[in-house]
Design a protein around this motif. Structure first.
Motif, PDB file in Angstrom:
ATOM      1  N   UNK A  96       0.802  -1.223   0.000  1.00 31.59           N
ATOM      2  CA  UNK A  96       0.000   0.000   0.000  1.00 31.59           C
ATOM      3  C   UNK A  96       0.836   1.276   0.000  1.00 31.59           C
ATOM      4  N   UNK A  97       2.149   1.130   0.207  1.00 32.62           N
ATOM      5  CA  UNK A  97       3.018   2.308   0.216  1.00 32.62           C
ATOM      6  C   UNK A  97       4.442   1.910  -0.163  1.00 32.62           C
ATOM      7  N   UNK A  98       5.326   2.904  -0.249  1.00 26.31           N
ATOM      8  CA  UNK A  98       6.698   2.653  -0.680  1.00 26.31           C
ATOM      9  C   UNK A  98       7.429   1.708   0.271  1.00 26.31           C
ATOM     10  N   UNK A  99       7.238   1.864   1.559  1.00 30.73           N
ATOM     11  CA  UNK A  99       7.929   1.012   2.536  1.00 30.73           C
ATOM     12  C   UNK A  99       7.533  -0.450   2.373  1.00 30.73           C
ATOM     13  N   UNK A 100       6.260  -0.708   2.178  1.00 28.81           N
ATOM     14  CA  UNK A 100       5.802  -2.081   1.985  1.00 28.81           C
ATOM     15  C   UNK A 100       6.329  -2.660   0.671  1.00 28.81           C
ATOM     16  N   UNK A 101       6.365  -1.827  -0.364  1.00 24.44           N
ATOM     17  CA  UNK A 101       6.979  -2.270  -1.627  1.00 24.44           C
ATOM     18  C   UNK A 101       8.437  -2.637  -1.412  1.00 24.44           C
ATOM     19  N   UNK A 102       9.140  -1.808  -0.666  1.00 28.95           N
ATOM     20  CA  UNK A 102      10.559  -2.017  -0.409  1.00 28.95           C
ATOM     21  C   UNK A 102      10.784  -3.329   0.332  1.00 28.95           C
ATOM     22  N   UNK A 103       9.993  -3.589   1.354  1.00 30.70           N
ATOM     23  CA  UNK A 103      10.146  -4.819   2.138  1.00 30.70           C
ATOM     24  C   UNK A 103       9.831  -6.064   1.297  1.00 30.70           C
ATOM     25  N   UNK A 104       8.803  -5.952   0.462  1.00 29.91           N
ATOM     26  CA  UNK A 104       8.463  -7.086  -0.400  1.00 29.91           C
ATOM     27  C   UNK A 104       9.579  -7.376  -1.407  1.00 29.91           C
ATOM     28  N   UNK A 105      10.180  -6.318  -1.947  1.00 31.61           N
ATOM     29  CA  UNK A 105      11.284  -6.500  -2.902  1.00 31.61           C
ATOM     30  C   UNK A 105      12.507  -7.107  -2.212  1.00 31.61           C
ATOM     31  N   UNK A 106      12.718  -6.731  -0.971  1.00 29.32           N
ATOM     32  CA  UNK A 106      13.802  -7.346  -0.205  1.00 29.32           C
ATOM     33  C   UNK A 106      13.552  -8.851  -0.068  1.00 29.32           C
ATOM     34  N   UNK A 107      12.300  -9.234   0.189  1.00 31.35           N
ATOM     35  CA  UNK A 107      11.941 -10.647   0.287  1.00 31.35           C
ATOM     36  C   UNK A 107      12.187 -11.393  -1.010  1.00 31.35           C
ATOM     37  N   UNK A 108      11.861 -10.759  -2.135  1.00 30.25           N
ATOM     38  CA  UNK A 108      12.129 -11.369  -3.438  1.00 30.25           C
ATOM     39  C   UNK A 108      13.636 -11.576  -3.615  1.00 30.25           C
ATOM     40  N   UNK A 109      14.407 -10.567  -3.219  1.00 29.90           N
ATOM     41  CA  UNK A 109      15.864 -10.663  -3.355  1.00 29.90           C
ATOM     42  C   UNK A 109      16.450 -11.787  -2.526  1.00 29.90           C
ATOM     43  N   UNK A 110      15.968 -11.954  -1.298  1.00 34.84           N
ATOM     44  CA  UNK A 110      16.443 -13.034  -0.427  1.00 34.84           C
ATOM     45  C   UNK A 110      16.150 -14.393  -1.053  1.00 34.84           C
ATOM     46  N   UNK A 111      14.941 -14.565  -1.587  1.00 37.09           N
ATOM     47  CA  UNK A 111      14.588 -15.831  -2.222  1.00 37.09           C
ATOM     48  C   UNK A 111      15.413 -16.127  -3.460  1.00 37.09           C
ATOM     49  N   UNK A 112      15.577 -15.121  -4.305  1.00 30.00           N
ATOM     50  CA  UNK A 112      16.272 -15.343  -5.569  1.00 30.00           C
ATOM     51  C   UNK A 112      17.763 -15.588  -5.388  1.00 30.00           C
ATOM     52  N   UNK A 113      18.291 -15.248  -4.217  1.00 28.37           N
ATOM     53  CA  UNK A 113      19.703 -15.526  -3.939  1.00 28.37           C
ATOM     54  C   UNK A 113      20.003 -17.021  -3.982  1.00 28.37           C
ATOM     55  N   UNK A 114      18.991 -17.852  -3.761  1.00 31.86           N
ATOM     56  CA  UNK A 114      19.187 -19.300  -3.765  1.00 31.86           C
ATOM     57  C   UNK A 114      18.969 -19.960  -5.105  1.00 31.86           C
ATOM     58  N   UNK A 115      18.852 -19.174  -6.169  1.00 27.75           N
ATOM     59  CA  UNK A 115      18.581 -19.746  -7.485  1.00 27.75           C
ATOM     60  C   UNK A 115      19.809 -20.105  -8.294  1.00 27.75           C
ATOM     61  N   UNK A 116      20.611 -19.121  -8.659  1.00 29.74           N
ATOM     62  CA  UNK A 116      21.674 -19.345  -9.641  1.00 29.74           C
ATOM     63  C   UNK A 116      22.899 -20.126  -9.155  1.00 29.74           C
ATOM     64  N   UNK A 117      23.514 -19.795  -7.991  1.00 21.83           N
ATOM     65  CA  UNK A 117      24.722 -20.537  -7.614  1.00 21.83           C
ATOM     66  C   UNK A 117      24.544 -22.059  -7.570  1.00 21.83           C
ATOM     67  N   UNK A 118      23.505 -22.592  -6.906  1.00 22.10           N
ATOM     68  CA  UNK A 118      23.336 -24.047  -6.940  1.00 22.10           C
ATOM     69  C   UNK A 118      22.977 -24.581  -8.324  1.00 22.10           C
ATOM     70  N   UNK A 119      22.264 -23.781  -9.130  1.00 25.29           N
ATOM     71  CA  UNK A 119      21.946 -24.211 -10.496  1.00 25.29           C
ATOM     72  C   UNK A 119      23.210 -24.313 -11.345  1.00 25.29           C
ATOM     73  N   UNK A 120      24.076 -23.306 -11.232  1.00 27.11           N
ATOM     74  CA  UNK A 120      25.354 -23.355 -11.956  1.00 27.11           C
ATOM     75  C   UNK A 120      26.143 -24.596 -11.574  1.00 27.11           C
ATOM     76  N   UNK A 121      26.174 -24.895 -10.297  1.00 32.44           N
ATOM     77  CA  UNK A 121      26.934 -26.039  -9.815  1.00 32.44           C
ATOM     78  C   UNK A 121      26.372 -27.351 -10.352  1.00 32.44           C
TER      79      UNK A 121
END
Length: 439
Positions: free
Chosen positions: A103-128
């Motif tokens: 509903x506001x910029x802060x909530x958008x920011x927190x949600x994007x942080x959550x997306x970033x945390x999740x996506x951190x687990x995608x590429x390194x193990x896939x590359x390996x």
């Protein structure tokens, strides 16, 4: 857990794994970049500035993406990589859907942080995993095929996001792209077999290595220091420009959301996919004769891309601008596959996930973290002088940074043969020592 049957037993199965992991990467980028095509709608709805947009689509995501990537990659080097990927997809897909409730910029920011945390687990193990399914001589193409997921994701995300946003709004678009990722997580968990580490390199007696040992190994590779920075600078340009292309087309050429989604789907989506695969294909083809081609392939286009990006910003014709964007995206995406492949060739199997994480830490912190934010700040600063055209001047200025990447790649190529020779000797000695200890 007992390792699965060696991947060489089934050519078709390893291709299936590659395709599925590429699909995972596509969803990674759909969820990462969907905010880009929705940015103007979100800006108007919430009254945001270009600097805030740059923060949301860049640094806020990248800071947590790169910082969480290191510990997750460490976990991937010592545990089940498939399970890590499945869990990561679940987190980032769920957080993308939750972004639609902000509903506001802060909530958008927190949600994007959550997306970033999740996506951190995608590429390194896939590359390996991919490096344990494909031998070194095919790794450039395999990594480039996987990296096409970036542009497949952009193709789907821009097209679908633009269409849904046009008729149903940006919140529905976020729900629509987030929820299907949960199904992909189930496919990964129940259809991918964890491969034997090092099977493609003749070294399955792998001893665990520490984070400190991995960093020491990478730091001793002069070529890695240069080409990892080159990758970061290249990403700085591509993210800085790419994340603001929807806003540019709307402000400078009067596009609506559907036109933006369709146009960028065809230009950046298709152009990037072609360039990404060609990067690996050319590196594997010419790299058999001279390993330096793995870095010359990314270096050569940089000189051409810079003026093309400037032409794209200042041509008055929208169709010409899109043609230039297509060309720039295709040439600018040649670097990713060869860069990942040569990184994995330079380090032993026990360090590959961590090496990818370190590479992506540098690439995304410089590229995704600073690129969009720099363009957004520059656009806001120029607004008083250039009005709606401030964005095109900001983007044009950033495009010249790509020349630094070319110089760094050429420097890296100069040191690569010596680094590779040293690395191969160390890995051969390690295998010999391990075999003697097991005898």
């Amino acid at each position: 857990m007992t390792p699965a049957t060696p991947p060489s037993a089934s050519k078709y199965y390893r291709h299936y794994v590659l395709v599925l992991l590429t699909l995972v990467y596509a969803f990674n980028f759909i969820d990462r970049q969907i905010l880009v095509v929705l940015s103007e709608s979100i800006k108007l709805d919430m009254g945001l500035s270009d600097s805030q947009l740059g923060l949301l689509t860049g640094l806020a995501f990248a800071a947590f993406y790169v910082s969480m990537g290191i510990p997750i990659a460490r976990l991937a080097d010592v545990s089940n990589r498939r399970n890590i990927i499945a869990a990561a997809i679940t987190v980032w897909s769920g957080m993308t859907a939750l972004t639609g409730l902000a509903q506001n910029f802060t909530q958008l920011l927190l949600a994007r942080i959550g997306v970033g945390v999740g996506e951190a687990g995608g590429s390194p193990p896939s590359h390996s995993i991919i490096s344990d399914y494909y031998p070194a001589k095919e790794r450039g193409r395999a990594m480039s095929f996987y990296s096409m997921g970036v542009y497949i994701g952009i193709f789907i995300g821009f097209g679908l996001g633009g269409l849904i946003n046009q008729y149903y709004g940006w919140r529905v678009a976020l729900f629509a792209v987030g929820i299907p990722g949960l199904l992909i997580a189930l496919l990964v968990r129940f259809t991918i077999r964890e491969p034997v580490r090092g099977i493609m390199d003749g070294n399955t007696n792998i001893e665990k290595t520490s984070f400190k040992e991995t960093l020491k190994t990478l730091w001793q590779l002069t070529s890695f220091r240069y080409f990892s920075l080159a990758a970061g600078v290249t990403a700085f340009v591509s993210y800085g420009i790419g994340n603001f292309l929807p806003s540019f087309l709307m402000r400078s050429h009067g596009f609506d959301s559907l036109q933006v989604g369709t146009s960028l789907m065809l230009t950046t989506g298709i152009g990037g996919a072609i360039g990404t695969y060609m990067g690996g294909y050319l590196a594997d083809k010419f790299g058999q004769k001279d390993i330096r081609w793995y870095l010359w392939v990314p270096a050569i286009p940089a000189l051409i891309v810079t003026p093309i990006n400037v032409f794209a910003m200042f041509t008055p014709q929208a169709d010409m601008a899109l043609m230039y964007i297509f060309m720039a995206t295709m040439l600018g995406s040649l670097y990713l596959g060869p860069t990942i492949a040569i990184t994995h060739t330079l380090v032993p199997p026990s360090m590959r996930a961590m090496a990818s994480a370190v590479l992506f830490f540098i690439l995304n912190l410089i590229g995704l973290g600073l690129g969009p934010l720099t363009v957004g700040i520059a656009s806001d600063a120029l607004a008083s002088s250039y009005g709606a055209d401030s964005l095109r001047y900001a983007i044009a200025g950033v495009s010249f940074v790509g020349l630094i990447a070319m110089a760094l790649c050429l420097l890296a190529a100069k040191h690569l043969p010596k680094d590779l020779e040293k690395s191969m000797k160390q890995q051969a000695q390690a295998i010999k020592d391990q075999n003697e200890s097991f005898a």
